[in-house]
Design an enzyme around this catalytic site. Sequence first.
Site, PDB file in Angstrom:
ATOM      1  CG  ASN A 106      -2.257  52.991  39.113  1.00  0.00           C
ATOM      2  OD1 ASN A 106      -1.453  52.877  38.194  1.00  0.00           O
ATOM      3  ND2 ASN A 106      -1.907  53.337  40.329  1.00  0.00           N
ATOM      4  CB  VAL A 107      -6.875  49.371  35.540  1.00  0.00           C
ATOM      5  CG1 VAL A 107      -6.429  50.087  34.272  1.00  0.00           C
ATOM      6  CG2 VAL A 107      -5.936  48.198  35.850  1.00  0.00           C
ATOM      7  CG  HIS A 123      -4.216  53.890  30.890  1.00  0.00           C
ATOM      8  ND1 HIS A 123      -2.905  53.727  31.275  1.00  0.00           N
ATOM      9  CD2 HIS A 123      -4.196  54.805  29.886  1.00  0.00           C
ATOM     10  CE1 HIS A 123      -2.122  54.518  30.542  1.00  0.00           C
ATOM     11  NE2 HIS A 123      -2.880  55.196  29.702  1.00  0.00           N
ATOM     12  CB  CYS A 131     -20.020  43.590  24.095  1.00  0.00           C
ATOM     13  SG  CYS A 131     -19.959  42.656  22.545  1.00  0.00           S
ATOM     14  CB  CYS A 158     -23.884  41.246  19.434  1.00  0.00           C
ATOM     15  SG  CYS A 158     -22.242  41.443  20.134  1.00  0.00           S
ATOM     16  N   GLY A 195       5.277  57.180  40.735  1.00  0.00           N
ATOM     17  CA  GLY A 195       5.193  55.742  40.488  1.00  0.00           C
ATOM     18  C   GLY A 195       4.856  55.351  39.069  1.00  0.00           C
ATOM     19  CB  SER A 197       7.986  53.482  33.606  1.00  0.00           C
ATOM     20  OG  SER A 197       6.893  53.226  32.738  1.00  0.00           O
TER      21      SER A 197
END
Length: 257
Positions: A106-107, A123, A131, A158, A195, A197
């Site tokens: 999870n993020v 993740h 960037c 940049c 939780g 898949s």
Amino acid sequence: MHTFSDNLLQTLGAARKIAVLTGAGVSAESGVATFRDPNGLWAKFRPEELASMDGFLKNPNMVWEWYEARREVVDSVKPNAGHTTLVEMQQWYEERGGRFTLITQNVDRLHQQAGSRDVIELHGNIIDNYCSRCKKPHEYRYTSTAPSVKEPPRCTYCGGMIRPAVVWFGEMLPPDALEAAQEAAETCDVFFSIGTSAEVYPAAGLPIEAKRAGALFIEVNPNQTAITRFADVSISAPSGEALSALFANMLAKNTIS
Ligand code: BJW
Ligand code: ZN
């Protein structure tokens, strides 16, 4: 009400090393949509269109807005009983000299918000940005009080497009995180997959690696998954409900006797 076998409750009480892999389903009871469920985040778009560098380069504004919309949700929700039970479990095992490793796909940072320590993020996270060209971190953060940003900010060094600090398809997972997750999977007594898949690799391989190394593999998911058939114990219920009941039963069993 769930019933858990005495054997399972005893095994959990006696276990020294626990590893847990979580996925989007753990945040579902907080009100964060999953990816692959029927009303999930990908019901309308193909994953590669939103969660890949190619997708971002083709449609930067759409992808950026999708993340901003998710940030708005994540900003407004709270950890649920699944998150808080995992915090209590970590405390319980660590107080007894055991090891408890929480690995998440999870993020949303809800595990950390609940109080879990040393969470391994496979993740990345949806909060930070960097960037897409020179990879330098960027200070932009979503805030509910500022007007929403409709296109990716530009890099101050940049001029490249700023992107969320998540791991997209085709990108490497952070090597330290993956290595720590693999080590935990290979050395634990009990591995929980909760939780998720189990469709996305290499994360989905962790429960199988754990089982191969001799761990008891417990899955918590209201639905069948790609790895349900490998589970030693399958708890078919939402994770908030299931984990709080399991842990309460485990405590009762292991304090009275
Ligand atoms: C409940 C519930 C409740 C509902 N309680 N449960 C080997 C074989 C084949 C392919 C590959 C392979 N190795 C690598 C690949 C390619 C690819 C991959 O796996 N593809 C597959 C789709 C086949 N993997 C990668 O590209 C990875 N990188 C990599 O391997 O690098 C090396 C490499 C590079 C180049 C070429 C080859 C190799 C990177 C993967 C990154 C994944 N990123 C995403 C997006 C993050 C950004 C964002 O948030 O937008 O991560 S994809 C998305 O899926 C997100 C999630 O973390 C991830 C997993 O999803 P999750 O958490 O399982 O959610 P759902 O929705 O799928 O499931 C929810 C579950 O909850 C369901 O089961 C419900 O039943 C359940 N549920 N309510 C408990 N209340
Ligand atoms: Zn840059």
